[in-house]
Scaffold this active site. Structure first.
Site, mmCIF file in Angstrom:
data_model
loop_
_atom_site.group_PDB
_atom_site.id
_atom_site.type_symbol
_atom_site.label_atom_id
_atom_site.label_comp_id
_atom_site.label_asym_id
_atom_site.label_seq_id
_atom_site.Cartn_x
_atom_site.Cartn_y
_atom_site.Cartn_z
ATOM 1 N N HIS A 161 -2.111 -5.603 1.558
ATOM 2 C CA HIS A 161 -3.437 -6.190 1.367
ATOM 3 C C HIS A 161 -3.281 -7.620 0.871
ATOM 4 O O HIS A 161 -2.317 -7.938 0.173
ATOM 5 C CB HIS A 161 -4.232 -5.391 0.318
ATOM 6 N N ASN A 178 -2.218 0.024 6.732
ATOM 7 C CA ASN A 178 -1.694 -1.219 7.297
ATOM 8 C C ASN A 178 -0.734 -1.962 6.361
ATOM 9 O O ASN A 178 -0.614 -3.178 6.409
ATOM 10 C CB ASN A 178 -2.850 -2.115 7.770
ATOM 11 N N TYR A 188 -12.345 -1.729 -3.945
ATOM 12 C CA TYR A 188 -12.898 -1.931 -2.601
ATOM 13 C C TYR A 188 -14.426 -1.836 -2.570
ATOM 14 O O TYR A 188 -14.999 -1.571 -1.509
ATOM 15 C CB TYR A 188 -12.283 -0.916 -1.633
ATOM 16 N N GLU A 216 -9.916 -10.363 -7.706
ATOM 17 C CA GLU A 216 -8.918 -9.310 -7.445
ATOM 18 C C GLU A 216 -7.722 -9.416 -8.410
ATOM 19 O O GLU A 216 -7.233 -8.402 -8.889
ATOM 20 C CB GLU A 216 -8.440 -9.385 -5.990
ATOM 21 N N LYS A 275 0.827 -1.220 0.000
ATOM 22 C CA LYS A 275 0.000 0.000 0.000
ATOM 23 C C LYS A 275 0.862 1.271 0.000
ATOM 24 O O LYS A 275 2.067 1.219 0.279
ATOM 25 C CB LYS A 275 -0.929 -0.039 1.216
HETATM 26 P P1 CMP Z 1 -7.422 -4.639 3.458
HETATM 27 O O1 CMP Z 1 -6.920 -5.988 3.771
HETATM 28 O O2 CMP Z 1 -6.840 -3.912 2.310
HETATM 29 O O3 CMP Z 1 -9.015 -4.726 3.249
HETATM 30 C C1 CMP Z 1 -9.894 -3.660 3.539
HETATM 31 C C2 CMP Z 1 -9.188 -2.508 4.165
HETATM 32 O O4 CMP Z 1 -10.024 -1.595 4.832
HETATM 33 C C3 CMP Z 1 -8.259 -3.008 5.283
HETATM 34 O O5 CMP Z 1 -7.189 -3.710 4.741
HETATM 35 C C4 CMP Z 1 -7.940 -1.721 5.978
HETATM 36 O O6 CMP Z 1 -6.937 -0.975 5.292
HETATM 37 C C5 CMP Z 1 -9.267 -0.995 5.853
HETATM 38 N N1 CMP Z 1 -10.041 -1.099 7.088
HETATM 39 C C6 CMP Z 1 -10.602 -2.205 7.623
HETATM 40 N N2 CMP Z 1 -11.260 -1.914 8.767
HETATM 41 C C7 CMP Z 1 -11.101 -0.577 8.943
HETATM 42 C C8 CMP Z 1 -11.524 0.328 9.935
HETATM 43 N N3 CMP Z 1 -12.265 -0.076 10.978
HETATM 44 N N4 CMP Z 1 -11.172 1.619 9.804
HETATM 45 C C9 CMP Z 1 -10.446 2.036 8.746
HETATM 46 N N5 CMP Z 1 -10.015 1.210 7.758
HETATM 47 C C10 CMP Z 1 -10.328 -0.072 7.874
#
Ligand code: CMP
Length: 136
Positions: free
Chosen positions: A116, A113, A50, A127, A10
């Site tokens: 993904h 984070n 998303y 995906e 990311k």
């Molecule tokens: P990812 O695995 O990319 O899939 C969905 C993404 O949404 C997740 O990682 C986070 O980056 C984001 N995400 C999931 N839960 C939350 C949350 N409670 N608040 C903000 N972002 C979130």
């Protein structure tokens, strides 16, 4: 038969210059990188990717973040790739991710984070297809 999963490094991790460390980890864990590209998603491309989260309150913030800078997108191949890549990434929230996992090492928050990964067989197929055309 090896399985494929979609992995994204990311924008936060690209900005932090940990792409090399993450790719080294991917190779050390035994994944084959089947496809790879660096892309800067438009807001609409991030929203399309998303779309399953479009009703969530974090959707606009997440899609703004995902289109804020380049990302590295990969199709990773291995036996049980989906589950294994999720194990290497760790829990969504870096604060709750196990020590040594990529999100614990490089993630900043539940949104930023670092990486993904697909969560199931059908999502992985969708995906991978979202970013990579099928080979002829
Ligand atoms: P990812 O695995 O990319 O899939 C969905 C993404 O949404 C997740 O990682 C986070 O980056 C984001 N995400 C999931 N839960 C939350 C949350 N409670 N608040 C903000 N972002 C979130």
């Amino acid at each position: 038969m090896p399985q494929q999963t979609l992995a994204i490094i990311k924008p936060d991790a690209v900005k932090k210059r940990v792409v090399g460390k993450i790719i080294t980890r991917i190779e050390d864990e035994g994944f084959t990188i089947a496809r790879l590209k660096l892309v800067h998603l438009s807001p609409d491309e991030a929203k399309g990717f998303y779309a399953v989260h479009k009703e969530k309150k974090f959707f606009s913030s997440l899609t703004e973040f995902m289109s804020s800078g380049p990302v590295v997108v990969m199709a990773l191949e291995a036996e049980d790739a989906i589950r294994r890549w999720r194990e290497v990434m760790g829990a969504t929230d870096p604060a709750l991710a196990a020590p040594g996992t990529l999100r614990r090492l490089y993630g900043f928050s539940i949104e930023r984070n670092a990486v993904h990964g697909s969560d199931a067989t059908e999502t992985a197929e969708w995906e991978v297809g979202y970013f990579f055309k099928k080979k002829p």
